[in-house]
Design a protein around this motif. Sequence first.
Motif, PDB file in Angstrom:
ATOM      1  N   ARG A  74       3.995   6.938  -5.555  1.00 51.32           N
ATOM      2  CA  ARG A  74       4.353   6.327  -4.275  1.00 51.32           C
ATOM      3  C   ARG A  74       4.262   7.318  -3.135  1.00 51.32           C
ATOM      4  O   ARG A  74       3.952   6.966  -2.014  1.00 51.32           O
ATOM      5  CB  ARG A  74       5.816   5.880  -4.331  1.00 51.32           C
ATOM      6  CG  ARG A  74       5.991   4.488  -4.774  1.00 51.32           C
ATOM      7  CD  ARG A  74       7.367   4.052  -4.309  1.00 51.32           C
ATOM      8  NE  ARG A  74       7.929   3.151  -5.261  1.00 51.32           N
ATOM      9  CZ  ARG A  74       9.216   2.853  -5.317  1.00 51.32           C
ATOM     10  NH1 ARG A  74      10.073   3.426  -4.489  1.00 51.32           N
ATOM     11  NH2 ARG A  74       9.642   2.010  -6.194  1.00 51.32           N
ATOM     12  N   LEU A  75       4.615   8.578  -3.434  1.00 48.73           N
ATOM     13  CA  LEU A  75       4.667   9.573  -2.370  1.00 48.73           C
ATOM     14  C   LEU A  75       3.257   9.911  -1.900  1.00 48.73           C
ATOM     15  O   LEU A  75       2.986   9.973  -0.706  1.00 48.73           O
ATOM     16  CB  LEU A  75       5.400  10.816  -2.853  1.00 48.73           C
ATOM     17  CG  LEU A  75       6.801  10.514  -3.407  1.00 48.73           C
ATOM     18  CD1 LEU A  75       7.443  11.785  -3.906  1.00 48.73           C
ATOM     19  CD2 LEU A  75       7.682   9.869  -2.349  1.00 48.73           C
ATOM     20  N   GLY A  76       2.338  10.107  -2.854  1.00 53.42           N
ATOM     21  CA  GLY A  76       0.953  10.339  -2.465  1.00 53.42           C
ATOM     22  C   GLY A  76       0.392   9.115  -1.759  1.00 53.42           C
ATOM     23  O   GLY A  76      -0.369   9.219  -0.799  1.00 53.42           O
ATOM     24  N   TYR A  77       0.823   7.933  -2.241  1.00 56.97           N
ATOM     25  CA  TYR A  77       0.335   6.698  -1.642  1.00 56.97           C
ATOM     26  C   TYR A  77       0.875   6.523  -0.222  1.00 56.97           C
ATOM     27  O   TYR A  77       0.205   5.954   0.642  1.00 56.97           O
ATOM     28  CB  TYR A  77       0.723   5.509  -2.517  1.00 56.97           C
ATOM     29  CG  TYR A  77      -0.012   4.245  -2.182  1.00 56.97           C
ATOM     30  CD1 TYR A  77      -1.398   4.173  -2.308  1.00 56.97           C
ATOM     31  CD2 TYR A  77       0.660   3.127  -1.729  1.00 56.97           C
ATOM     32  CE1 TYR A  77      -2.082   3.010  -2.001  1.00 56.97           C
ATOM     33  CE2 TYR A  77      -0.017   1.956  -1.423  1.00 56.97           C
ATOM     34  CZ  TYR A  77      -1.392   1.907  -1.560  1.00 56.97           C
ATOM     35  OH  TYR A  77      -2.052   0.754  -1.252  1.00 56.97           O
ATOM     36  N   ALA A  78       2.084   7.023   0.010  1.00 58.52           N
ATOM     37  CA  ALA A  78       2.643   6.975   1.364  1.00 58.52           C
ATOM     38  C   ALA A  78       1.717   7.723   2.319  1.00 58.52           C
ATOM     39  O   ALA A  78       1.459   7.273   3.439  1.00 58.52           O
ATOM     40  CB  ALA A  78       4.049   7.586   1.399  1.00 58.52           C
ATOM     41  N   TYR A  79       1.183   8.855   1.858  1.00 59.06           N
ATOM     42  CA  TYR A  79       0.210   9.573   2.687  1.00 59.06           C
ATOM     43  C   TYR A  79      -1.090   8.799   2.814  1.00 59.06           C
ATOM     44  O   TYR A  79      -1.597   8.561   3.903  1.00 59.06           O
ATOM     45  CB  TYR A  79      -0.082  10.968   2.119  1.00 59.06           C
ATOM     46  CG  TYR A  79      -1.379  11.519   2.650  1.00 59.06           C
ATOM     47  CD1 TYR A  79      -1.492  11.936   3.973  1.00 59.06           C
ATOM     48  CD2 TYR A  79      -2.522  11.556   1.860  1.00 59.06           C
ATOM     49  CE1 TYR A  79      -2.703  12.382   4.482  1.00 59.06           C
ATOM     50  CE2 TYR A  79      -3.728  11.999   2.357  1.00 59.06           C
ATOM     51  CZ  TYR A  79      -3.812  12.412   3.673  1.00 59.06           C
ATOM     52  OH  TYR A  79      -5.011  12.840   4.172  1.00 59.06           O
ATOM     53  N   LEU A  80      -1.659   8.397   1.656  1.00 61.67           N
ATOM     54  CA  LEU A  80      -2.979   7.762   1.673  1.00 61.67           C
ATOM     55  C   LEU A  80      -2.979   6.480   2.496  1.00 61.67           C
ATOM     56  O   LEU A  80      -3.880   6.245   3.287  1.00 61.67           O
ATOM     57  CB  LEU A  80      -3.423   7.444   0.239  1.00 61.67           C
ATOM     58  CG  LEU A  80      -4.006   8.619  -0.539  1.00 61.67           C
ATOM     59  CD1 LEU A  80      -4.261   8.214  -1.983  1.00 61.67           C
ATOM     60  CD2 LEU A  80      -5.297   9.108   0.104  1.00 61.67           C
ATOM     61  N   SER A  81      -1.945   5.651   2.323  1.00 62.15           N
ATOM     62  CA  SER A  81      -1.964   4.372   3.023  1.00 62.15           C
ATOM     63  C   SER A  81      -1.688   4.567   4.510  1.00 62.15           C
ATOM     64  O   SER A  81      -1.959   3.695   5.317  1.00 62.15           O
ATOM     65  CB  SER A  81      -0.960   3.399   2.408  1.00 62.15           C
ATOM     66  OG  SER A  81       0.338   3.867   2.596  1.00 62.15           O
ATOM     67  N   SER A  82      -1.159   5.730   4.881  1.00 64.89           N
ATOM     68  CA  SER A  82      -0.948   6.002   6.299  1.00 64.89           C
ATOM     69  C   SER A  82      -2.183   6.672   6.912  1.00 64.89           C
ATOM     70  O   SER A  82      -2.190   7.011   8.085  1.00 64.89           O
ATOM     71  CB  SER A  82       0.292   6.880   6.500  1.00 64.89           C
ATOM     72  OG  SER A  82       0.073   8.188   6.018  1.00 64.89           O
ATOM     73  N   TRP A  86      -9.659   5.689   4.833  1.00 57.73           N
ATOM     74  CA  TRP A  86      -9.629   5.755   3.386  1.00 57.73           C
ATOM     75  C   TRP A  86      -9.615   4.382   2.720  1.00 57.73           C
ATOM     76  O   TRP A  86     -10.305   4.149   1.729  1.00 57.73           O
ATOM     77  CB  TRP A  86      -8.391   6.562   2.970  1.00 57.73           C
ATOM     78  CG  TRP A  86      -8.011   6.393   1.557  1.00 57.73           C
ATOM     79  CD1 TRP A  86      -8.565   7.033   0.486  1.00 57.73           C
ATOM     80  CD2 TRP A  86      -7.001   5.537   1.039  1.00 57.73           C
ATOM     81  NE1 TRP A  86      -7.967   6.624  -0.661  1.00 57.73           N
ATOM     82  CE2 TRP A  86      -7.003   5.702  -0.361  1.00 57.73           C
ATOM     83  CE3 TRP A  86      -6.096   4.638   1.597  1.00 57.73           C
ATOM     84  CZ2 TRP A  86      -6.130   5.007  -1.190  1.00 57.73           C
ATOM     85  CZ3 TRP A  86      -5.243   3.941   0.785  1.00 57.73           C
ATOM     86  CH2 TRP A  86      -5.264   4.135  -0.592  1.00 57.73           C
ATOM     87  N   ASP A  87      -8.836   3.452   3.281  1.00 55.06           N
ATOM     88  CA  ASP A  87      -8.589   2.195   2.563  1.00 55.06           C
ATOM     89  C   ASP A  87      -9.798   1.275   2.487  1.00 55.06           C
ATOM     90  O   ASP A  87      -9.825   0.352   1.687  1.00 55.06           O
ATOM     91  CB  ASP A  87      -7.373   1.457   3.149  1.00 55.06           C
ATOM     92  CG  ASP A  87      -7.516   1.225   4.641  1.00 55.06           C
ATOM     93  OD1 ASP A  87      -8.365   1.887   5.257  1.00 55.06           O
ATOM     94  OD2 ASP A  87      -6.799   0.387   5.188  1.00 55.06           O
ATOM     95  N   HIS A  88     -10.794   1.511   3.319  1.00 50.88           N
ATOM     96  CA  HIS A  88     -11.970   0.641   3.279  1.00 50.88           C
ATOM     97  C   HIS A  88     -13.184   1.324   2.670  1.00 50.88           C
ATOM     98  O   HIS A  88     -14.263   0.741   2.606  1.00 50.88           O
ATOM     99  CB  HIS A  88     -12.325   0.183   4.704  1.00 50.88           C
ATOM    100  CG  HIS A  88     -11.364  -0.800   5.256  1.00 50.88           C
ATOM    101  ND1 HIS A  88     -11.194  -2.045   4.706  1.00 50.88           N
ATOM    102  CD2 HIS A  88     -10.495  -0.722   6.291  1.00 50.88           C
ATOM    103  CE1 HIS A  88     -10.278  -2.700   5.393  1.00 50.88           C
ATOM    104  NE2 HIS A  88      -9.831  -1.916   6.348  1.00 50.88           N
ATOM    105  N   VAL A 108     -10.204  15.246   2.245  1.00 52.50           N
ATOM    106  CA  VAL A 108      -9.596  15.724   3.488  1.00 52.50           C
ATOM    107  C   VAL A 108      -9.363  17.228   3.354  1.00 52.50           C
ATOM    108  O   VAL A 108      -9.379  17.774   2.254  1.00 52.50           O
ATOM    109  CB  VAL A 108      -8.243  15.026   3.779  1.00 52.50           C
ATOM    110  CG1 VAL A 108      -8.452  13.551   4.061  1.00 52.50           C
ATOM    111  CG2 VAL A 108      -7.273  15.225   2.617  1.00 52.50           C
ATOM    112  N   VAL A 117      -9.696  12.321  -1.963  1.00 52.51           N
ATOM    113  CA  VAL A 117      -8.896  11.107  -1.769  1.00 52.51           C
ATOM    114  C   VAL A 117      -9.568   9.869  -2.358  1.00 52.51           C
ATOM    115  O   VAL A 117      -8.930   8.827  -2.513  1.00 52.51           O
ATOM    116  CB  VAL A 117      -8.543  10.860  -0.281  1.00 52.51           C
ATOM    117  CG1 VAL A 117      -7.656  11.977   0.251  1.00 52.51           C
ATOM    118  CG2 VAL A 117      -9.786  10.726   0.578  1.00 52.51           C
ATOM    119  N   ARG A 257      -6.875  -4.273   8.875  1.00 49.64           N
ATOM    120  CA  ARG A 257      -6.316  -3.470   7.792  1.00 49.64           C
ATOM    121  C   ARG A 257      -5.924  -4.383   6.641  1.00 49.64           C
ATOM    122  O   ARG A 257      -5.169  -4.007   5.765  1.00 49.64           O
ATOM    123  CB  ARG A 257      -5.098  -2.676   8.263  1.00 49.64           C
ATOM    124  CG  ARG A 257      -5.416  -1.734   9.400  1.00 49.64           C
ATOM    125  CD  ARG A 257      -4.271  -0.763   9.586  1.00 49.64           C
ATOM    126  NE  ARG A 257      -4.162   0.130   8.464  1.00 49.64           N
ATOM    127  CZ  ARG A 257      -4.774   1.297   8.379  1.00 49.64           C
ATOM    128  NH1 ARG A 257      -5.518   1.724   9.348  1.00 49.64           N
ATOM    129  NH2 ARG A 257      -4.612   2.061   7.315  1.00 49.64           N
TER     130      ARG A 257
END
Lengths: 263, 263
Positions: A74-82, A86-88, A108, A117, A257
């Motif tokens: 979750r913590l890494g995902y908190a970074y990635l999703s912010s 990246w998400d697309h 990155v 990532v 998004r």
Amino acid sequence: MPRDDPDYIESVSKAFQVIEAFSAEHPALTISEASALTGLTRPTVRRILLTLVRLGFASPAENKTFVLTPQMMRLGYAYLSSTPVWDHAMPYMRDLADSVRESVSLAVLDAPDIVYVARVPAARSMTITLTVGARLPAYPTSLGRVLLASLSPQALDEYLASTELRRLTPTTICDPDELREELARVRKQGFAIIDGEREEGVRSAAVPVHDHQGRPIMALNVSANAARVTVQSLEEEVVPQLLRTAETISSHSRFSRHHTASG
Amino acid sequence: MPRDDPDYIESVSKAFQVIEAFSAEHPALTISEASALTGLTRPTVRRILLTLVRLGFASPAENKTFVLTPQMMRLGYAYLSSTPVWDHAMPYMRDLADSVRESVSLAVLDAPDIVYVARVPAARSMTITLTVGARLPAYPTSLGRVLLASLSPQALDEYLASTELRRLTPTTICDPDELREELARVRKQGFAIIDGEREEGVRSAAVPVHDHQGRPIMALNVSANAARVTVQSLEEEVVPQLLRTAETISSHSRFSRHHTASG
């Protein structure tokens, strides 16, 4: 460690030290083992591990050991999703990997390293198992060159002053002035090509990926075995496709998004 | 929150709350915004953010905001790299995705959710952007069914007692007894198939992936648009390939943990 700073919370720092003591080599740790690896006292390690268990980030395992739980992601995902872009990226990376028939990665800069990532392996790839979250030094990699080339002059000075440029292969650029010149060239031409500077027999090309404000925040690369790809074909055939894919990822990230998922 | 537990370190818990306040919706947060999102006081949030900055996990950004840094991925990576199976899976997943021409995912159970740890999108996929670290509820997904089917009777009782089975589509199994029966069937046959229970128009099949001690620790699935794949073809054509790929990943993970990488 800044012990005298009233705003610095030591227990938070220690908690991260304990978490990072877990690895492929040490997937499960006893209190004593974590204490030895971190240099923290056993009572401190014990309290941190019990707190992590309460929070769901660790769990007790066999033989008085503790292991990390998936919740840690979750913590890494908190970074990635912010992180925009990246998400697309994955579907476009997949198309590029199919087109060039080589692996494609997105990374990155977390100086002095690059951090992967996203990654799409080539269809035939069996040896290259580098994955999301893995780190490599920036200076001898095409991803790193593109990201270092985008640093401000001050940030680049800091990087060069604090980073040892080690000779990893006979062709690694180890001279700071030579690296500066190469980074200026990368900045001007808009891409970086590496021919075996980190690992002999591996060639790669990278380009920057920009966020919606035009800032280069990630780098996209194609990496291949030197037996299959010449430097010339990287430059003439792969780089134009990399540039198109990077542009598509950047422009796409400016819109919705919205996530569609499947389980 | 167990305030009365002497082994519980509140500042560590609060630090995780602040980290998880960052998201796609909130990529950058001021102290006030993080305070509002977490319910923690501004001085507390301020000290945590300044500590995270000192540790390199956050950095100051525009307009008095803070953002997370790529270093945050180290924590998720500490979990992933300490997890067997995962590190060798990607190339085999890629082969399977090419063979079935659909997306392939690997997930772990973090009850009540599944968490994606690796994913290879289908070549033509443009709509499915689910990625590593993303979470879905376990009960209406094929990955979740396989992982729930491997729980001990006590753990399954706990899951069912604490999880609301919501009707997400007309076909979602929402009755605990019916879900128990379905999980027993999944356990017996060694795979799970979902036909639109989480999202209409999405079908998927999943199988367990075992660690070197034969424990089912992850699940592997193929997910497809219902317009392209029938339930029958999932069962007769996709499941056998899933089982072979899962077996290959499991057996491969028993050998070397050597990583070869390329930058």
